[in-house]
Design a protein around this motif. Sequence first.
Motif, short mmCIF file in Angstrom:
data_model
loop_
_atom_site.label_atom_id
_atom_site.label_comp_id
_atom_site.label_asym_id
_atom_site.label_seq_id
_atom_site.Cartn_x
_atom_site.Cartn_y
_atom_site.Cartn_z
N PHE A 182 40.91 32.49 43.21
CA PHE A 182 41.61 33.70 43.57
C PHE A 182 43.12 33.51 43.55
O PHE A 182 43.63 32.39 43.65
CB PHE A 182 41.16 34.20 44.95
N ASP A 214 39.83 41.84 37.73
CA ASP A 214 39.31 41.08 38.86
C ASP A 214 39.95 41.50 40.19
O ASP A 214 39.84 40.81 41.19
CB ASP A 214 39.55 39.58 38.64
N TRP A 225 34.93 41.06 48.99
CA TRP A 225 35.44 39.93 49.76
C TRP A 225 34.71 39.77 51.09
O TRP A 225 34.56 38.67 51.62
CB TRP A 225 36.92 40.15 50.00
N ALA A 260 40.21 37.92 42.08
CA ALA A 260 39.28 36.86 42.49
C ALA A 260 38.06 36.85 41.60
O ALA A 260 37.65 37.88 41.07
CB ALA A 260 38.87 37.05 43.94
#
Length: 348
Positions: free
Chosen positions: A261, A292, A56, A274
């Motif tokens: 997401f 994920d 992220w 996400a």
Amino acid sequence: MTTFIFIAAVMAAIAATAVAFPLLRSSHSRLVGALAGVVVMAAAAGLYPLWSNWNWHAATASKPAVSTQVLEMVAKLERHMKDAPDDLTGWILLGRSYLALERTDDAIEAYGHAHRLDPNNAEALLGLGEALSVRAGGNVTPAAGDLFERALALEPENPKALLYSGFGAATRGDRAAARQRWIKLKGMHPPPEIDAMLNERIAELGTADLEQGPAAAGAGAGAAAAGAGAAGAPAAVATVQIRIAPALKSHLTGDVPLFVFAREPGGQGPPLAAKRLTSAALGSEVRLSSADSLIPGRSLVAGQKVSITARISFSGQPLPAAGDLYGELTYDVGHDGVRELVIDRISQ
């Protein structure tokens, strides 16, 4: 991500050897053969980061410049293909070259030509599937998954087919098949770095499909398709079909990053799950699951209500910015089926 690139290099080295050796035997084709060794290594690394866990906070990496020598060799190969349109090996190499240059549509055309020349050529099937997946931002589309399955049926011991078809199986929810293929690949004694990555991917599949015993695991795709986990519990999966509102279509010019997401409603910080795709995935189904997850131990749970957002990011970053296009909905994990998620708003 580094591990994925390392795997790509190993897989590519195998493919490069197979493609380049026949060319290097001829002095007339040695330049083209050299291109196989350079381009195959460069292109294969591109797909793996898209299939790795999304970091992220990662910044977008700068793209290395393409050398003039490589461009000249690709141009020479293009001229060669005009003179020898039935050269199967040449079309496969040209497809790989185009992937390295991020000319995805041209790669699909080249691999498609190779596939038409020989529908049972595993390298053409794998290359075409890879190119389709790259165009979808690393999302294994149904068409790509079918190509990977056909390649595996033709060459059950092909490491690349085992790896790619494993991703395809995981994408469609067939955890048993993905696990079996990656375990088989581990049995081929890959380097420690690759073996560790496979262990991580296998762990991400979870064990819900194994808790009913070997019979349930053997059911494979049937159990996954039914969406059942242990004791008939619903699977912790969220599936949305993403489209863009007609009024916003004019904002799109070419492929741009698409982030999908899920997070707890009103939640802050990293999402529960996400994916990083591109706008080429619009109109297709996107599946979010524990595979994920961004943080170990923090993922989707059956019975949980989450907010799912699809964001077209013109900055290329997952964090929102003015001008981004997005849409969102509330999803009941394990209860809702495929929901339509419409991108119909502009970030201010």
